[in-house]
Structures are given as C-alpha cells and as structure tokens.
Design a protein around this motif. Structure first.
Motif, PDB file in Angstrom:
ATOM      1  N   SER A  15       0.846  -1.240  -0.221  1.00  9.90           N
ATOM      2  CA  SER A  15       0.099  -0.121   0.124  1.00  9.90           C
ATOM      3  C   SER A  15       0.723   1.413  -0.076  1.00  9.90           C
ATOM      4  O   SER A  15       2.055   1.265   0.576  1.00  9.90           O
ATOM      5  N   ARG A  17       0.249   5.737   0.160  1.00  5.15           N
ATOM      6  CA  ARG A  17      -0.693   6.728   0.046  1.00  5.15           C
ATOM      7  C   ARG A  17      -0.445   7.885  -0.842  1.00  5.15           C
ATOM      8  O   ARG A  17       0.572   8.306  -0.938  1.00  5.15           O
ATOM      9  N   ASN A  19      -1.663  11.518  -2.101  1.00  6.35           N
ATOM     10  CA  ASN A  19      -2.267  12.840  -1.712  1.00  6.35           C
ATOM     11  C   ASN A  19      -3.080  13.317  -2.932  1.00  6.35           C
ATOM     12  O   ASN A  19      -2.712  13.341  -4.306  1.00  6.35           O
ATOM     13  N   ASP A  20      -4.326  13.983  -2.480  1.00  3.98           N
ATOM     14  CA  ASP A  20      -5.049  14.476  -3.852  1.00  3.98           C
ATOM     15  C   ASP A  20      -5.008  16.054  -3.608  1.00  3.98           C
ATOM     16  O   ASP A  20      -4.182  16.692  -2.879  1.00  3.98           O
ATOM     17  N   GLY A  24      -6.358  15.814   1.148  1.00  2.00           N
ATOM     18  CA  GLY A  24      -6.612  14.349   1.777  1.00  2.00           C
ATOM     19  C   GLY A  24      -5.822  13.364   0.953  1.00  2.00           C
ATOM     20  O   GLY A  24      -4.763  13.755   0.278  1.00  2.00           O
ATOM     21  N   GLY A  25      -6.022  12.311   1.181  1.00  2.00           N
ATOM     22  CA  GLY A  25      -5.435  11.118   0.099  1.00  2.00           C
ATOM     23  C   GLY A  25      -6.274   9.760   0.286  1.00  2.00           C
ATOM     24  O   GLY A  25      -7.440   9.852   0.925  1.00  2.00           O
ATOM     25  N   ARG A  26      -5.670   9.236  -0.468  1.00  2.00           N
ATOM     26  CA  ARG A  26      -6.177   7.620  -0.611  1.00  2.00           C
ATOM     27  C   ARG A  26      -5.227   6.651  -0.746  1.00  2.00           C
ATOM     28  O   ARG A  26      -3.866   6.981  -1.012  1.00  2.00           O
ATOM     29  N   GLU A  27      -5.390   5.255  -0.333  1.00  2.00           N
ATOM     30  CA  GLU A  27      -4.663   4.382  -0.290  1.00  2.00           C
ATOM     31  C   GLU A  27      -4.645   3.615  -1.811  1.00  2.00           C
ATOM     32  O   GLU A  27      -5.904   3.497  -2.248  1.00  2.00           O
ATOM     33  N   GLU A  28      -3.312   3.435  -2.414  1.00  2.00           N
ATOM     34  CA  GLU A  28      -3.412   2.654  -3.589  1.00  2.00           C
ATOM     35  C   GLU A  28      -2.438   1.509  -3.513  1.00  2.00           C
ATOM     36  O   GLU A  28      -1.387   1.364  -2.672  1.00  2.00           O
ATOM     37  N   TRP A  29      -2.954   0.472  -3.905  1.00  2.00           N
ATOM     38  CA  TRP A  29      -2.248  -0.965  -3.938  1.00  2.00           C
ATOM     39  C   TRP A  29      -1.240  -1.070  -5.294  1.00  2.00           C
ATOM     40  O   TRP A  29      -1.971  -0.946  -6.500  1.00  2.00           O
TER      41      TRP A  29
END
Length: 104
Positions: A15, A17, A19-20, A24-29
């Motif tokens: 994973s 992280r 950032n947008d 904020g941010g999101r988790e990418e695999w």
C-alpha cells in the motif's frame, strides 16, 4: 514441501498513500511481486453481527520464503483479495505460511 503443491499464481501487493489536491489522500495498492503458492481454505463461517449476515473465509497460503512480507501487505489470487493476518516462516527459512482473511 514438494514443489508440485505450489500451483497457484499469487501477487503480493503493498500500500502507498497518494495525496490529492484537496489535502486528503487515498490508499493505492501496487504489485510488489508474483510467485507460486499453495492456497487452501481453512474454514468458512457466517456470523450475525448487528443483525446483518457477515461472511468470511479464512485461508492459509504457503509460498517459498521471502523476507519482508508483513501484515501491511495483501495477496491477490484469481481476482480475490486476501488481507494478511499472520506470517510464519519455518525454522530454516525455506517456506512461509501466511494466514489470510478474504476481503468480501
């Protein structure tokens, strides 16, 4: 372990992280590596939690030893996603036994 038992192709992912623009941010695999493994179901269960049916399947995945695999990784097999619960290397560090829960 006999090599013939390692007949399932699995991918270990990690994973990151991202950032947008809103702070904020999101988790990418992303794929870490692919390897041959033995994927076997341990038990299937259905539980009632908060008046809802929750399904879960616990699996055991065996593969050749590879350092660095932790509960912060996940495994993808045949389009299915498995969260790693525990990782157990054997005494001579030739094989890993990984306990997983399938993400439904």
């Amino acid at each position: 372990m006999k090599i013939g038992k390692l007949r399932h192709r699995v991918t270990v992912q990690e994973s990151t992280r991202v950032n947008d623009s809103m702070g904020g941010g999101r988790e990418e695999w992303s794929d870490l590596f692919s390897t041959w493994a033995n994927v076997k179901p341990i038990k299937g269960e259905r539980r009632y939690e908060a008046m809802k049916v929750k399904g879960g399947i616990t699996h055991e995945i065996e593969m050749r030893y590879r350092p660095g695999i932790t509960v912060h990784h996940r495994i993808v097999y045949d389009g299915r996603i498995f969260e790693i619960v525990n990782v157990y290397p054997d005494e001579i560090k030739t094989m890993l036994t990984i306990e997983c829960s399938e993400v439904v």
